[in-house]
Design a protein around this motif. Structure first.
Motif, PDB file in Angstrom:
ATOM      1  N   ILE A  60      -7.279 -53.140  -1.320  1.00 23.44           N
ATOM      2  CA  ILE A  60      -8.444 -52.775  -1.758  1.00 23.44           C
ATOM      3  C   ILE A  60      -8.712 -53.156  -3.401  1.00 23.44           C
ATOM      4  CG2 ILE A  60     -10.489 -51.174  -2.126  1.00 23.44           C
ATOM      5  CD1 ILE A  60      -9.361 -49.863   0.723  1.00 23.44           C
ATOM      6  N   LEU A  61      -7.547 -52.669  -4.015  1.00 23.82           N
ATOM      7  CA  LEU A  61      -7.727 -53.110  -5.461  1.00 23.82           C
ATOM      8  C   LEU A  61      -7.405 -54.509  -5.606  1.00 23.82           C
ATOM      9  CD1 LEU A  61      -5.613 -49.987  -6.648  1.00 23.82           C
ATOM     10  CD2 LEU A  61      -7.973 -50.560  -7.139  1.00 23.82           C
ATOM     11  N   LEU A  62      -6.844 -55.088  -4.841  1.00 22.10           N
ATOM     12  CA  LEU A  62      -6.751 -56.534  -5.096  1.00 22.10           C
ATOM     13  C   LEU A  62      -7.946 -57.163  -4.639  1.00 22.10           C
ATOM     14  CD1 LEU A  62      -4.635 -59.093  -5.291  1.00 22.10           C
ATOM     15  CD2 LEU A  62      -4.353 -59.099  -3.009  1.00 22.10           C
ATOM     16  N   GLY A  63      -8.449 -56.842  -3.777  1.00 22.67           N
ATOM     17  CA  GLY A  63      -9.932 -57.491  -3.586  1.00 22.67           C
ATOM     18  C   GLY A  63     -10.952 -57.264  -4.470  1.00 22.67           C
ATOM     19  N   PHE A  64     -11.125 -55.999  -5.415  1.00 16.46           N
ATOM     20  CA  PHE A  64     -11.575 -55.999  -6.529  1.00 16.46           C
ATOM     21  C   PHE A  64     -11.117 -56.476  -7.763  1.00 16.46           C
ATOM     22  CE2 PHE A  64     -13.331 -52.154  -4.065  1.00 16.46           C
ATOM     23  CZ  PHE A  64     -14.484 -52.501  -3.751  1.00 16.46           C
ATOM     24  N   ARG A  65      -9.983 -57.246  -7.570  1.00 15.47           N
ATOM     25  CA  ARG A  65      -9.230 -57.842  -8.656  1.00 15.47           C
ATOM     26  C   ARG A  65      -8.850 -57.023  -9.845  1.00 15.47           C
ATOM     27  NH1 ARG A  65     -13.865 -59.306  -8.144  1.00 15.47           N
ATOM     28  NH2 ARG A  65     -14.777 -59.438 -10.445  1.00 15.47           N
ATOM     29  N   ARG A  66      -8.288 -55.809  -9.563  1.00 17.80           N
ATOM     30  CA  ARG A  66      -8.002 -54.915 -10.495  1.00 17.80           C
ATOM     31  C   ARG A  66      -6.439 -54.887 -10.650  1.00 17.80           C
ATOM     32  NH1 ARG A  66     -12.614 -54.999 -10.967  1.00 17.80           N
ATOM     33  NH2 ARG A  66     -14.041 -53.365 -10.927  1.00 17.80           N
ATOM     34  N   ILE A  67      -5.935 -54.758 -11.935  1.00 26.48           N
ATOM     35  CA  ILE A  67      -4.667 -55.148 -12.232  1.00 26.48           C
ATOM     36  C   ILE A  67      -3.643 -54.221 -11.597  1.00 26.48           C
ATOM     37  CG2 ILE A  67      -3.088 -55.241 -14.387  1.00 26.48           C
ATOM     38  CD1 ILE A  67      -5.445 -56.512 -16.055  1.00 26.48           C
ATOM     39  N   GLU A  68      -4.207 -53.007 -11.592  1.00 25.76           N
ATOM     40  CA  GLU A  68      -3.188 -52.072 -11.060  1.00 25.76           C
ATOM     41  C   GLU A  68      -2.796 -52.217  -9.793  1.00 25.76           C
ATOM     42  OE1 GLU A  68      -5.645 -50.005 -14.267  1.00 25.76           O
ATOM     43  OE2 GLU A  68      -6.316 -51.371 -12.522  1.00 25.76           O
ATOM     44  N   ASN A  69      -3.345 -53.250  -8.923  1.00 31.90           N
ATOM     45  CA  ASN A  69      -2.816 -53.403  -7.730  1.00 31.90           C
ATOM     46  C   ASN A  69      -1.547 -54.074  -7.642  1.00 31.90           C
ATOM     47  OD1 ASN A  69      -2.307 -56.777  -6.638  1.00 31.90           O
ATOM     48  ND2 ASN A  69      -3.955 -56.371  -8.400  1.00 31.90           N
ATOM     49  N   TRP A  70      -1.067 -54.622  -8.772  1.00 34.58           N
ATOM     50  CA  TRP A  70       0.392 -55.049  -9.055  1.00 34.58           C
ATOM     51  C   TRP A  70       1.317 -53.908  -9.174  1.00 34.58           C
ATOM     52  CZ3 TRP A  70       1.209 -59.618  -6.949  1.00 34.58           C
ATOM     53  CH2 TRP A  70       0.227 -60.654  -7.159  1.00 34.58           C
ATOM     54  N   VAL A  71       0.817 -52.959  -9.765  1.00 29.65           N
ATOM     55  CA  VAL A  71       1.574 -51.846  -9.960  1.00 29.65           C
ATOM     56  C   VAL A  71       2.195 -51.229  -8.524  1.00 29.65           C
ATOM     57  CG1 VAL A  71       2.037 -49.426 -11.088  1.00 29.65           C
ATOM     58  CG2 VAL A  71       0.957 -51.382 -12.641  1.00 29.65           C
ATOM     59  N   LEU A  72       1.180 -51.034  -7.813  1.00 31.37           N
ATOM     60  CA  LEU A  72       1.375 -50.419  -6.392  1.00 31.37           C
ATOM     61  C   LEU A  72       2.374 -51.498  -5.645  1.00 31.37           C
ATOM     62  CD1 LEU A  72      -2.034 -49.004  -5.133  1.00 31.37           C
ATOM     63  CD2 LEU A  72      -0.019 -47.933  -5.548  1.00 31.37           C
ATOM     64  N   TRP A  73       1.747 -52.713  -5.928  1.00 32.91           N
ATOM     65  CA  TRP A  73       2.699 -53.762  -4.896  1.00 32.91           C
ATOM     66  C   TRP A  73       4.259 -53.567  -5.184  1.00 32.91           C
ATOM     67  CZ3 TRP A  73       0.956 -54.560  -0.613  1.00 32.91           C
ATOM     68  CH2 TRP A  73      -0.338 -55.187  -0.242  1.00 32.91           C
ATOM     69  N   ILE A  74       4.552 -53.251  -6.497  1.00 36.62           N
ATOM     70  CA  ILE A  74       5.834 -52.966  -6.966  1.00 36.62           C
ATOM     71  C   ILE A  74       6.571 -51.826  -6.713  1.00 36.62           C
ATOM     72  CG2 ILE A  74       7.281 -52.565  -9.060  1.00 36.62           C
ATOM     73  CD1 ILE A  74       5.242 -54.500 -10.766  1.00 36.62           C
ATOM     74  N   ALA A  75       5.799 -50.884  -6.446  1.00 38.05           N
ATOM     75  CA  ALA A  75       6.270 -49.669  -5.870  1.00 38.05           C
ATOM     76  C   ALA A  75       6.399 -49.641  -4.246  1.00 38.05           C
ATOM     77  CB  ALA A  75       5.534 -48.364  -5.951  1.00 38.05           C
ATOM     78  N   ILE A  76       5.414 -50.434  -3.524  1.00 40.29           N
ATOM     79  CA  ILE A  76       5.581 -50.844  -2.149  1.00 40.29           C
ATOM     80  C   ILE A  76       6.686 -51.779  -2.001  1.00 40.29           C
ATOM     81  CG2 ILE A  76       4.365 -51.901  -0.324  1.00 40.29           C
ATOM     82  CD1 ILE A  76       1.763 -51.241  -1.934  1.00 40.29           C
ATOM     83  N   ASP A  77       6.920 -52.696  -2.596  1.00 37.42           N
ATOM     84  CA  ASP A  77       8.080 -53.693  -2.637  1.00 37.42           C
ATOM     85  C   ASP A  77       9.397 -53.044  -2.459  1.00 37.42           C
ATOM     86  OD1 ASP A  77       5.970 -55.631  -2.155  1.00 37.42           O
ATOM     87  OD2 ASP A  77       6.431 -56.319  -4.388  1.00 37.42           O
ATOM     88  N   LEU A  78       9.497 -52.314  -3.582  1.00 36.27           N
ATOM     89  CA  LEU A  78      10.605 -51.282  -3.669  1.00 36.27           C
ATOM     90  C   LEU A  78      11.244 -50.581  -2.499  1.00 36.27           C
ATOM     91  CD1 LEU A  78      10.554 -49.996  -7.460  1.00 36.27           C
ATOM     92  CD2 LEU A  78      12.290 -51.765  -6.281  1.00 36.27           C
ATOM     93  N   ALA A  79       9.943 -49.836  -1.978  1.00 33.23           N
ATOM     94  CA  ALA A  79      10.342 -48.782  -0.593  1.00 33.23           C
ATOM     95  C   ALA A  79      10.516 -49.930   0.618  1.00 33.23           C
ATOM     96  CB  ALA A  79       9.121 -47.833  -0.645  1.00 33.23           C
ATOM     97  N   ALA A  80       9.520 -50.710   0.593  1.00 36.20           N
ATOM     98  CA  ALA A  80       9.870 -51.765   1.959  1.00 36.20           C
ATOM     99  C   ALA A  80      11.021 -52.226   2.175  1.00 36.20           C
ATOM    100  CB  ALA A  80       8.696 -52.770   1.700  1.00 36.20           C
ATOM    101  N   ILE A  81      11.773 -52.599   0.790  1.00 34.19           N
ATOM    102  CA  ILE A  81      12.872 -53.371   0.999  1.00 34.19           C
ATOM    103  C   ILE A  81      13.908 -52.581   1.554  1.00 34.19           C
ATOM    104  CG2 ILE A  81      14.930 -54.108  -0.470  1.00 34.19           C
ATOM    105  CD1 ILE A  81      12.738 -55.124  -2.559  1.00 34.19           C
ATOM    106  N   GLY A  82      13.966 -51.190   1.260  1.00 31.26           N
ATOM    107  CA  GLY A  82      14.754 -50.218   1.784  1.00 31.26           C
ATOM    108  C   GLY A  82      14.534 -49.958   3.404  1.00 31.26           C
TER     109      GLY A  82
END
Length: 191
Positions: A129-151
């Protein structure tokens, strides 16, 4: 199933590379990727992740429309940040969604990793949703998500997907840096 997973991973790379560049053309690749990942995650009994792909498909359509409108015919869209209070609201809402979804999956399904799966799913919804609204914070969330998802994907032996998420992690860091630089350049042009 391995061929489907590899195809989804390839489409995912194209999707994120175009997102980093703020290109509206990321969305067709994203739609194809999530359609394939629905099948992959359903087979792995990661129901939160599978359901998330349905949400992502709809969010890709919505995001595409928003980005086309925001870009005004340009190939790259402008980006912004959330305010401090908005960040707190997003974080609280994301945590509540993840915990409730985890409880539902634990109680009512045979989900393999209900709370880890739901944390990734809940945060992914917020990030999309933040990505759709073009908010920079989407990337911070994606970084956390990527770390968890890798595991999670390593644990579930989804090797191509785990490898993809390592690349997503790197690309998310690059995306964060690129979008911060783009925001600074946009502010400099406005001044």
């Amino acid at each position: 199933m391995n061929t489907v997973e590899w195809a989804a991973a390839g489409l995912g790379l194209a999707n994120i590379a175009l997102l980093v560049r703020r290109s509206v053309w990321n969305f067709p690749f994203g739609m194809a990727m999530v359609a394939l990942y629905f099948v992959v995650f359903r087979e792995a009994k990661l129901y939160g992740e599978a359901g998330l792909q349905v949400f992502f498909f709809a969010a890709q359509i919505w995001g595409w429309a928003l980005w086309v409108r925001a870009g005004g015919g340009e190939s790259r869209v402008p980006v912004r940040r959330l305010g401090h209070f908005a960040r707190l609201l997003w974080l609280t809402g994301t945590a509540a969604l993840a915990l409730n979804l985890g409880w539902v999956m634990h109680r009512f399904t045979d989900a393999s990793l209900p709370y880890a799966d739901s944390a990734i799913a809940g945060a992914s919804i917020a990030a999309q949703i933040l990505l759709g609204f073009r908010r920079i914070e989407n990337w911070v969330l994606w970084i956390a998500i990527d770390l968890a998802a890798i595991g999670v994907y390593l644990y579930k032996e989804l090797w191509p997907t785990a490898a993809l998420y390592v690349l997503f992690l790197v690309m998310s860091v690059v995306g964060l840096r690129e979008w911060i630089a783009a925001e600074k350049a946009e502010k400099a042009q406005e001044a």
